[in-house]
Design an enzyme around this catalytic site. Structure first.
Site, PDB file in Angstrom:
ATOM      1  NE  ARG A 277      18.887  20.339  54.753  1.00 17.35           N
ATOM      2  CZ  ARG A 277      17.685  20.816  54.431  1.00 17.35           C
ATOM      3  NH1 ARG A 277      17.103  20.478  53.301  1.00 17.35           N
ATOM      4  NH2 ARG A 277      17.037  21.607  55.257  1.00 17.35           N
TER       5      ARG A 277
ATOM      6  NE  ARG B 217      16.024  27.420  55.139  1.00 14.41           N
ATOM      7  CZ  ARG B 217      15.710  26.232  54.645  1.00 14.41           C
ATOM      8  NH1 ARG B 217      15.045  26.142  53.533  1.00 14.41           N
ATOM      9  NH2 ARG B 217      16.041  25.135  55.298  1.00 14.41           N
TER      10      ARG B 217
ATOM     11  CG  ASP C 138      10.631  28.528  51.328  1.00 14.53           C
ATOM     12  OD1 ASP C 138      10.060  29.123  50.401  1.00 14.53           O
ATOM     13  OD2 ASP C 138      10.419  27.325  51.586  1.00 14.53           O
ATOM     14  CG  ASN C 139      12.768  25.509  49.086  1.00 14.17           C
ATOM     15  OD1 ASN C 139      12.946  25.333  50.284  1.00 14.17           O
ATOM     16  ND2 ASN C 139      11.690  25.070  48.452  1.00 14.17           N
TER      17      ASN C 139
HETATM   18  P1  AMP Z   1       9.536  22.428  51.439  1.00 15.07           P
HETATM   19  O1  AMP Z   1       8.482  22.175  50.420  1.00 15.07           O
HETATM   20  O2  AMP Z   1      10.294  21.178  51.831  1.00 15.07           O
HETATM   21  O3  AMP Z   1      10.425  23.575  51.136  1.00 15.07           O
HETATM   22  O4  AMP Z   1       8.759  22.790  52.781  1.00 15.07           O
HETATM   23  C1  AMP Z   1       8.045  23.972  52.959  1.00 15.07           C
HETATM   24  C2  AMP Z   1       7.725  24.172  54.408  1.00 15.07           C
HETATM   25  O5  AMP Z   1       6.901  23.112  54.882  1.00 15.07           O
HETATM   26  C3  AMP Z   1       8.932  24.187  55.326  1.00 15.07           C
HETATM   27  O6  AMP Z   1       8.651  25.124  56.350  1.00 15.07           O
HETATM   28  C4  AMP Z   1       8.971  22.790  55.870  1.00 15.07           C
HETATM   29  O7  AMP Z   1       9.635  22.706  57.105  1.00 15.07           O
HETATM   30  C5  AMP Z   1       7.499  22.484  55.998  1.00 15.07           C
HETATM   31  N1  AMP Z   1       7.204  21.047  55.961  1.00 15.07           N
HETATM   32  C6  AMP Z   1       7.253  20.221  54.900  1.00 15.07           C
HETATM   33  N2  AMP Z   1       6.896  18.967  55.243  1.00 15.07           N
HETATM   34  C7  AMP Z   1       6.603  18.996  56.573  1.00 15.07           C
HETATM   35  C8  AMP Z   1       6.183  18.040  57.541  1.00 15.07           C
HETATM   36  N3  AMP Z   1       5.949  16.786  57.212  1.00 15.07           N
HETATM   37  N4  AMP Z   1       6.000  18.463  58.793  1.00 15.07           N
HETATM   38  C9  AMP Z   1       6.219  19.745  59.153  1.00 15.07           C
HETATM   39  N5  AMP Z   1       6.609  20.694  58.302  1.00 15.07           N
HETATM   40  C10 AMP Z   1       6.802  20.338  57.024  1.00 15.07           C
HETATM   41 MG    MG Z   2      12.197  24.077  51.939  1.00 14.54          MG
END
Ligand code: AMP
Ligand code: MG
Length: 487
Positions: A176, A183, A252-253
């Site tokens: 990416r 954030r 966080d997004n």
């Molecule tokens: P997201 O829903 O992508 O914003 O992810 C929320 C949090 O979960 C972030 O801290 C990501 O890094 C973590 N996360 C999501 N999927 C995984 C994964 N497969 N392994 C480790 N961390 C994850």
């Molecule tokens: Mg995220």
């Protein structure tokens, strides 16, 4: 030395922040990296030259198995409100490879997503599956071509390893590219850090990196709040313009750069329905299409909270000053939204009746289950497959009013049309096409559709690659589209 030929110019500054803010670590090597997609246009924009690098070598680089010279990989710490609940997070499956500075001095984070566990992985595996990473690649690039601020996708590599979800899936790593990964949640993390200097340092760093012109302002923390507020208004208006539902607008997004980030459960609305939700976990529609501006404001309130100590030493005063700025959001958003909707309708001057005209159309679209994108294409005379719905009495009477409105004050129809053509995409990544495309790659290793689709999505406003099938609605028996987070 192949690095020389590629042209990486790494200048890693984030890792100069306090050690609480990140963890240095290497990507976990993968078994058998294979190149799935590579974005030559983006690599050119970055001033990188991979022309002498074969696919095998590209796969090694973009799996993290062979890091280029100058790269220093680290995972960022951050926190965030997820569906309203505060949590400590961090890059659980991402690592920044480095900050690359292009020839025109633009700084980009180059980041692997799916590169293995980090100290922030909690109980998850640090990996990503091929399907969702293809989805992020397609949609983030489509957003960029729709002229919406977004992170980009440079490369996609399959790992030769399986990831365990509900079933076993092919693993993948997406590279990416973002103007930064700072954030709202990064500020939330710094605010609660034991080292009270962390917040100030992150603030100075962010201003220097993104908005150096506010450095010398009397209250630069307040200026940062104002800028991020404007950026988010622009961004959400752009999402509303094309019918994009982000789906997981946790703090966080939300970036301070104003780029769309985190293409998890996002999708594009077909039939106009303000309450559209795609995410499997968004039971109450917190992140529904129509709630996006409200959530943006809520997130900005969380951002403002982190800036209070920098806005004024006196907390009460700081709250008052920040609240005044935040209270401007609804008015500012409304102005931007109306401007955007006027552009969608080719209305060049302002009138108090415009809102009514716009709402009438949206209501009609909702009641008649009209396709959001195609209705504007129809108004532009750009819908190749005619639909009976536009012969409907209420619509034809609304259309007459609109036609008269457009011509007011001697405005030329040509001028209106040229604005509409720049504002209303002919092509969006329709959910069923995205799924078909991903399926072909994942299930059949067939790249014909995805190559075509990515090409078409590069020109959403032109009819250069016009193909009626990309404007077609999902087949009538298509089930409700459901998307998933963090897969
Ligand atoms: P997201 O829903 O992508 O914003 O992810 C929320 C949090 O979960 C972030 O801290 C990501 O890094 C973590 N996360 C999501 N999927 C995984 C994964 N497969 N392994 C480790 N961390 C994850
Ligand atoms: Mg995220």
């Amino acid at each position: 030395m192949f690095e020389k030929k590629i042209g990486w110019e790494f200048d890693n500054t984030y890792s100069k922040l306090s050690k609480n803010m990140f963890s240095k670590l290497s990507p976990v090597p993968v078994k058998e990296p294979n190149l799935v997609l590579f974005n030559h246009a983006l690599s050119k924009e970055l001033g990188l030259n991979f022309s002498e690098i074969d696919d095998k070598e590209l796969a090694l680089i973009f799996s993290g198995n062979k890091l280029p010279e100058g790269s220093e990989t680290f995972a960022q710490a951050y926190a965030g409100h997820q569906f309203g609940h505060f949590t400590i997070l961090g890059d659980g499956r991402a690592l920044t490879m480095g900050e690359h500075v292009s020839k025109n001095k633009k700084r980009y984070d180059i980041q692997f997503k799916g590169s293995g566990i980090t100290p922030y992985s909690r109980n998850a595996d640090g990996r990503a599956a091929l399907g969702p990473m293809l989805r992020e690649y397609i949609i983030s690039e489509a957003m960029h071509s729709l002229k919406i601020a977004s992170t980009r996708s440079l490369a996609l590599v399959s790992t030769g390893e399986e990831v365990i979800r509900e079933t076993n899936l092919d693993g993948a790593i997406l590279t990416r590219v973002a103007s930064s990964h700072i954030r709202v949640g990064t500020f939330q993390y710094a605010l609660i850090s034991e080292d009270k200097e962390d917040l100030k340092k992150l603030f100075n760093y962010t201003v220097e990196r993104h908005y150096p012109h506010i450095k010398k302002r009397e209250n630069s923390a307040l200026e940062l709040l104002k800028i991020v507020l404007e950026k988010q208004i622009d961004l959400v208006c752009d999402w509303m313009r094309v019918g994009f539902v982000h789906g997981v607008m946790n703090t966080d997004n939300m970036t301070v750069s104003g780029e769309t980030i985190d293409y998890g459960p996002c999708a594009f609305m077909d039939k106009y329905d303000p309450k559209t939700v795609f995410s499997s976990i968004d039971h109450y529609g917190r992140y529904a299409y129509c709630n996006q501006p409200l959530v943006a404001k809520w997130n900005l309130e969380r951002f403002a909270e982190t800036l209070l100590p920098l806005i004024n030493e006196n907390n009460k005063k700081a709250v008052k000053i920040a609240t005044d700025v935040l209270n401007e959001f609804p008015k500012k958003y409304k102005i931007s939204w109306l401007k955007m909707m006027r552009n969608k309708l080719g209305i060049v001057n302002e009138s108090n009746q415009d809102e009514e005209l716009i709402i009438e159309l949206l209501k009609w679209m909702h009641q008649n289950q009209a396709d959001y994108t195609n209705t504007f294409c129809y108004l532009m005379g750009e819908l190749k497959q005619q639909s009976k719905i536009y012969n409907n009495k209420e619509f034809t009477s609304w259309k007459k009013k609109w036609e008269n409105r457009v011509k007011e004050k001697n405005n030329s129809v040509e001028k209106s049309l040229s604005i509409m053509l720049k504002t209303n995409p002919r092509i969006i990544p329709r959910n069923y096409l995205v799924e078909e495309t991903i399926n072909d790659v994942v299930e059949k290793k067939d790249f014909v559709k995805i190559k075509d689709f990515l090409k078409v999505l590069q020109n959403p406003y032109s009819n250069l690659y016009y193909l009626a099938k990309y404007q077609s609605l999902p087949p009538a028996n298509t089930k409700k589209y459901v998307t998933f987070c963090g897969t």
